[in-house]
Design a protein around this motif. Sequence first.
Motif, PDB file in Angstrom:
ATOM      1  N   SER A 334       7.787  -9.621  -5.532  1.00  0.00           N
ATOM      2  CA  SER A 334       6.937  -8.420  -5.669  1.00  0.00           C
ATOM      3  C   SER A 334       7.412  -7.329  -4.713  1.00  0.00           C
ATOM      4  N   LYS A 335       7.783  -7.718  -3.485  1.00  0.00           N
ATOM      5  CA  LYS A 335       8.284  -6.745  -2.522  1.00  0.00           C
ATOM      6  C   LYS A 335       9.569  -6.109  -3.007  1.00  0.00           C
ATOM      7  N   SER A 337      10.565  -5.802  -6.074  1.00  0.00           N
ATOM      8  CA  SER A 337      10.289  -4.871  -7.190  1.00  0.00           C
ATOM      9  C   SER A 337       9.725  -3.550  -6.651  1.00  0.00           C
ATOM     10  N   GLN A 338       8.868  -3.651  -5.631  1.00  0.00           N
ATOM     11  CA  GLN A 338       8.330  -2.438  -5.026  1.00  0.00           C
ATOM     12  C   GLN A 338       9.448  -1.622  -4.374  1.00  0.00           C
ATOM     13  N   LYS A 340      12.579  -1.738  -5.154  1.00  0.00           N
ATOM     14  CA  LYS A 340      13.410  -1.168  -6.212  1.00  0.00           C
ATOM     15  C   LYS A 340      12.795   0.120  -6.739  1.00  0.00           C
ATOM     16  N   ASP A 341      11.484   0.048  -6.900  1.00  0.00           N
ATOM     17  CA  ASP A 341      10.816   1.274  -7.383  1.00  0.00           C
ATOM     18  C   ASP A 341      11.002   2.420  -6.371  1.00  0.00           C
ATOM     19  N   VAL A 342      10.811   2.056  -5.105  1.00  0.00           N
ATOM     20  CA  VAL A 342      10.950   3.082  -4.056  1.00  0.00           C
ATOM     21  C   VAL A 342      12.376   3.596  -4.012  1.00  0.00           C
ATOM     22  N   SER A 344      14.585   3.517  -6.424  1.00  0.00           N
ATOM     23  CA  SER A 344      14.894   4.324  -7.614  1.00  0.00           C
ATOM     24  C   SER A 344      14.289   5.726  -7.472  1.00  0.00           C
ATOM     25  N   GLU A 345      13.091   5.762  -6.936  1.00  0.00           N
ATOM     26  CA  GLU A 345      12.475   7.080  -6.720  1.00  0.00           C
ATOM     27  C   GLU A 345      13.274   7.880  -5.694  1.00  0.00           C
ATOM     28  N   THR A 346      13.695   7.195  -4.642  1.00  0.00           N
ATOM     29  CA  THR A 346      14.477   7.857  -3.593  1.00  0.00           C
ATOM     30  C   THR A 346      15.800   8.351  -4.151  1.00  0.00           C
TER      31      THR A 346
END
Length: 370
Positions: A334-335, A337-338, A340-342, A344-346
């Motif tokens: 879960s961390k 994936s979080q 990765k999201d961060v 990707s946003e960055t």
Amino acid sequence: MCQELNTVKEKINVKAESAKELERKLEAMRSGPSLREVKEEEKSVLEKDLKKFNDLIEQLKDHEARAEKQMEEKEKTLVVKVEEKSRICAENEELKKKVEEQGFNMRDAERMKRELQAVERDIGEAEVERNKWEEKCWDLNAVIGTKWKELEALQIECNQAIRRLKLGNGFQYELNAKGSTPIEVLGDYKSTLKPGLNSSIEEVKRTKMESLESKVRLQQVSSDIAAKIKAKENRIAILQSQIDELTNQISAIQKGTQDYISRCEMEARQLQEKFEAESHNVDLVEKEAHEFLENAKATLQETTVRSEEEVQMCAYQLLALIDSVSKYKEFTASKISQMKDVVSETAAAIAQAHNDSLASSIGTLPQSKV
């Protein structure tokens, strides 16, 4: 040497047995009856049988003559009785006729009846006497038959004795039932048997001379064998002395062998005692090894139980660790994936910022050229 000695002994034994056999034959010829004596004995037996045979024939003839004489007397008496019976029957017939022709009173009838009874009684007695004489004749015939059978048995014995004598004339007694004298019944045996008996006597004499000659030869052979036996005995004495020497040597060898055997037996006893001691030590070692094995088995069993308990504990800990790892893995996923999201946003923000910076850079380039 021993083989030669055995050969000499065997030859001596053979010669000794031959000498003993010859001595036995010589002794048998000396003590036993000669052939002449045997023939004379057979001749005497035959003469006795012949004499007995002749006596029996004479007795049989006398008995037969007496029986014939008695038979003739009885036949004469029987003829007289038959004639008397015929006469009485004729008288009875005449009396019956007279009685029929004449009248008679009661006294005459009684008298005639008594006379008739007396006549019938005489007739019955005559028949009884005739039957008795017939029975005596039958008995006499039976006795004659028995004597004849005995005579035939004696004939067979005499013929067998003649065949044993081997007279060579082929004479055999043959009975003649119709003869009246011994010569007619037996045949002319004297003139036939005498030449054969004389030839048998000559044969006995000749056999006796031959036996004497063979006896002399056997005595000579016996003396020669005795001389040979004496020489062999001397040879045996010499060989016996050699045997004694060899026996002494063998005794010495046997004594040495006995000493060696005694030493070997002593060494064997020592080895046996040593072996028994080592066997005892081995038994002790085996006993200690058995005890050690039992202790090792007990220790192994305890260690196995303890290891199983530790394994179970480790298994529980491993399961707990696996649970915590799985939970941590879920948390990490879960961390990630979080993150990765961060990221990707960055990255998108950085790309946008980069693009903006590029665009601003491109816009400032023409102005500087001017």
